[in-house]
Each structure stands twice: as structure tokens, then as C-alpha cells.
Design an enzyme around this catalytic site. Structure first.
Site, short mmCIF file in Angstrom:
data_model
loop_
_atom_site.label_atom_id
_atom_site.label_comp_id
_atom_site.label_asym_id
_atom_site.label_seq_id
_atom_site.Cartn_x
_atom_site.Cartn_y
_atom_site.Cartn_z
N ASN A 9 41.68 -50.90 66.67
CA ASN A 9 40.84 -50.41 67.77
C ASN A 9 40.02 -49.25 67.24
O ASN A 9 40.53 -48.14 67.10
CB ASN A 9 41.76 -49.97 68.93
CG ASN A 9 40.97 -49.31 70.06
OD1 ASN A 9 39.75 -49.38 70.09
ND2 ASN A 9 41.69 -48.67 70.98
N LYS A 11 37.66 -47.70 68.57
CA LYS A 11 37.19 -46.79 69.63
C LYS A 11 35.69 -46.51 69.43
O LYS A 11 34.97 -47.39 68.99
CB LYS A 11 38.05 -45.51 69.64
CG LYS A 11 39.54 -45.86 69.71
CD LYS A 11 40.41 -44.69 70.03
CE LYS A 11 41.86 -45.17 70.07
NZ LYS A 11 42.79 -44.13 70.50
N HIS A 96 43.03 -50.00 78.33
CA HIS A 96 43.45 -48.96 77.40
C HIS A 96 43.60 -47.64 78.17
O HIS A 96 42.84 -47.38 79.10
CB HIS A 96 42.42 -48.82 76.27
CG HIS A 96 42.90 -47.93 75.18
ND1 HIS A 96 42.85 -46.56 75.26
CD2 HIS A 96 43.48 -48.21 73.98
CE1 HIS A 96 43.37 -46.05 74.16
NE2 HIS A 96 43.76 -47.03 73.37
N GLU A 98 42.70 -44.75 77.54
CA GLU A 98 41.48 -43.94 77.59
C GLU A 98 40.53 -44.46 78.66
O GLU A 98 39.81 -43.69 79.30
CB GLU A 98 40.81 -43.92 76.20
CG GLU A 98 41.61 -43.05 75.24
CD GLU A 98 41.52 -43.45 73.78
OE1 GLU A 98 40.62 -44.22 73.41
OE2 GLU A 98 42.39 -42.99 73.00
N GLU A 168 51.63 -48.99 74.82
CA GLU A 168 51.09 -47.78 74.20
C GLU A 168 51.50 -46.57 75.03
O GLU A 168 50.83 -46.25 76.02
CB GLU A 168 49.56 -47.86 74.14
CG GLU A 168 49.03 -48.98 73.29
CD GLU A 168 47.68 -48.64 72.69
OE1 GLU A 168 47.57 -48.66 71.46
OE2 GLU A 168 46.75 -48.32 73.45
N GLY A 174 46.81 -41.07 69.51
CA GLY A 174 45.95 -40.09 68.87
C GLY A 174 46.61 -38.72 68.71
O GLY A 174 45.94 -37.73 68.45
N SER A 214 49.66 -43.87 67.39
CA SER A 214 49.91 -43.19 66.11
C SER A 214 50.62 -44.05 65.07
O SER A 214 51.44 -43.54 64.29
CB SER A 214 50.67 -41.87 66.33
OG SER A 214 49.88 -40.98 67.10
#
Ligand code: PGA
Length: 255
Positions: A9, A11, A96, A98, A168, A174, A214
């Protein structure tokens, strides 16, 4: 036996030139691992068409990072499922954290997107996971149970056979702080159990459940050798051909 899926991904990283460089490097480095695990790259929208043509003579597959829950029309800035499938995308990341955090996506919206993706023949990678507060409050299982129920709302067994779940934990994305292999494996086992109860054990056994948060070359082997972990959704470490290749190598060794 479930086949591992490693997805990168990217991003909001890599312009068209950087996309070409990274894909060309990956094609060279990943030659030896051909067909041992499934690998998909999820670059930003503007790079998808070029990425598709660059991967055409390789085993790499293409995914998008998001799409609209609407078919077409007056939704400025949005991209539809049919647009993605028409350029040869096979996967799409949906829900996701985010997207949930910055763009207020809810489980209901994610569920609508999953249905649209399936209708267009895309394989949704559906993200779920608890926040740090939720984990510390000891309600991870409750959160995961609700998310699974809501994102899979009104999906049939044959629909669920076509999707991938990415667990996740939000606190691991991150942050450099990954779930331990055991923590991740426990949540994956819960997800499989829930799918088994709602659908059937046959569907649950086939379900690919990725871990994300991560993942890096150092922790990939320990995570991917867990029995319930069927792959990884990799953010930061997918941006360099060296670290992504080392994760693929760990995946090959883990299974
Ligand atoms: P990360 O991102 O690997 O950089 O933590 C994972 C993801 O957000 O999918």
C-alpha cells in the site's frame, strides 16, 4: 492450503516516474520468487495505468487504495469500481483506517463499497482493526466482532469467498509498533471463527486474512509463520524495492 498475499500500500507516495523506477526494480528482484506467493502493488490512482503496463510480463498484480461506493455521476474527485476494473486492477483496499479517520468512512460505507467492488469483479481487501484506546480498554474482540458483522452485512457466502480481510490494528499503522505475532494471530483466529459462525467453516478456512501495521523485513517472518496469518498489507516498507523484496522472501520462507 491458503496462498499468502503480500500487498504494497503505497499510500500517497510515488509520482509516475518513481512508480516506474520502483516497479522495474521489483520486477528484477522478485524474479526468483515467481508464483510462490501472490504479490499486489497498490499505487496512487494516477500511476495505475502505467503500473499496469509495467507489470504485464510479471507475476505482480495491481490494486487500488480506495474507490467510490457510487456507480458514476456527480461525485467530483471520485473513482468508480468499473473504472478500476476497466484498467486491469484486480484488487482494491477498502476501509483503510486512514480513510476512516481522515475521510469519515464508516463500516456502512465500507460495506457499500465492498458490494460495488464485487459487482465489478474486483477483490476487496477489507481493513478492520481496533484503536489503541480500544485495545487498552480490553474491547478489541468486541470491536472486531462489530466491524466484521457490519462490513460483511448482506454478503452471501460466495461473496465472502471472494474477499480478503486485512487486520490492521490502528495503533500499529505507521508507528513502528507492530502487534506481536501472538496478538495478531489471536485476532485472526477470532475473525475466522466469526466468519465460520456467520457463513460456514469451509468459507472461513479459505478466507485470506492479512496482517498490516508496521510490517518490515525484521518482523515479517515471525508474523507470517503464524498459522492464521495469510499475508501482509505493507505500507512504509513497500516503498523500497529492497525492504519489500525482503518481506516477500520472508513470506516464502514462512510457509
Ligand atoms: P505501515 O502501513 O506498514 O506503514 O504501518 C500499513 C498500512 O497502513 O496498510
Amino acid at each position: 492450503m491458503r496462498r499468502l498475499l503480500i500487498a504494497g500500500n503505497w499510500k500517497m507516495n510515488k509520482d509516475i516516474h518513481e512508480t516506474a523506477t520502483l516497479i522495474n526494480e521489483l520486477k528484477e528482484r522478485l524474479k526468483d520468487f515467481k508464483n510462490q506467493v501472490d504479490i499486489t502493488l497498490c499505487p496512487p490512482f494516477p500511476s495505475l495505468v502505467v503500473a499496469k503496463s509495467l507489470i504485464k510480463d510479471s507475476a505482480l498484480k495491481l490494486g487500488a487504495q480506495n474507490m467510490s461506493q457510487h456507480d458514476d455521476g456527480a461525485y467530483t474527485g471520485e473513482v468508480s469500481a468499473t473504472m478500476l476494473s476497466s484498467i486491469g486492477c484486480e484488487y482494491v483496499i477498502l476501509g483503510h483506517s486512514e480513510r476512516r479517520q481522515h475521510f469519515k468512512e464508516t463500516d456502512e460505507i465500507v460495506n457499500a463499497k465492498v458490494k460495488k467492488a464485487l459487482k465489478s469483479g474486483l477483490t476487496p481487501i477489507v481493513c478492520i482493526g481496533e484503536t489503541l484506546e480500544e485495545r487498552e480498554a480490553g474491547i478489541t474482540d468486541r470491536i472486531i466482532t462489530t466491524q466484521i458483522k457490519d462490513v460483511l452485512h448482506e454478503l452471501s457466502s460466495s461473496d465472502v469467498e471472494k474477499i480478503i480481510i486485512a487486520y490492521e490494528p490502528v495503533w500499529a499503522i505507521g508507528t513502528g509498533r507492530n502487534a506481536t505475532p501472538d496478538q495478531a494471530n489471536q485476532v485472526h483466529r477470532l475473525i475466522r471463527k466469526l466468519v465460520g459462525q456467520h457463513y460456514s467453516w469451509r468459507v472461513a478456512e479459505k478466507l485470506i486474512i492479512q496482517y498490516g501495521g508496521s510490517v518490515n523485513p525484521q518482523n515479517a517472518y515471525a508474523l507470517l509463520s503464524q498459522p492464521e496469518i495469510d499475508g501482509a498489507l505493507v505500507g512504509g516498507a513497500s516503498l523500497s524495492s529492497d525492504s519489500f523484496t525482503r518481506i516477500i522472501q520472508a513470506a516464502v520462507e514462512a510457509k
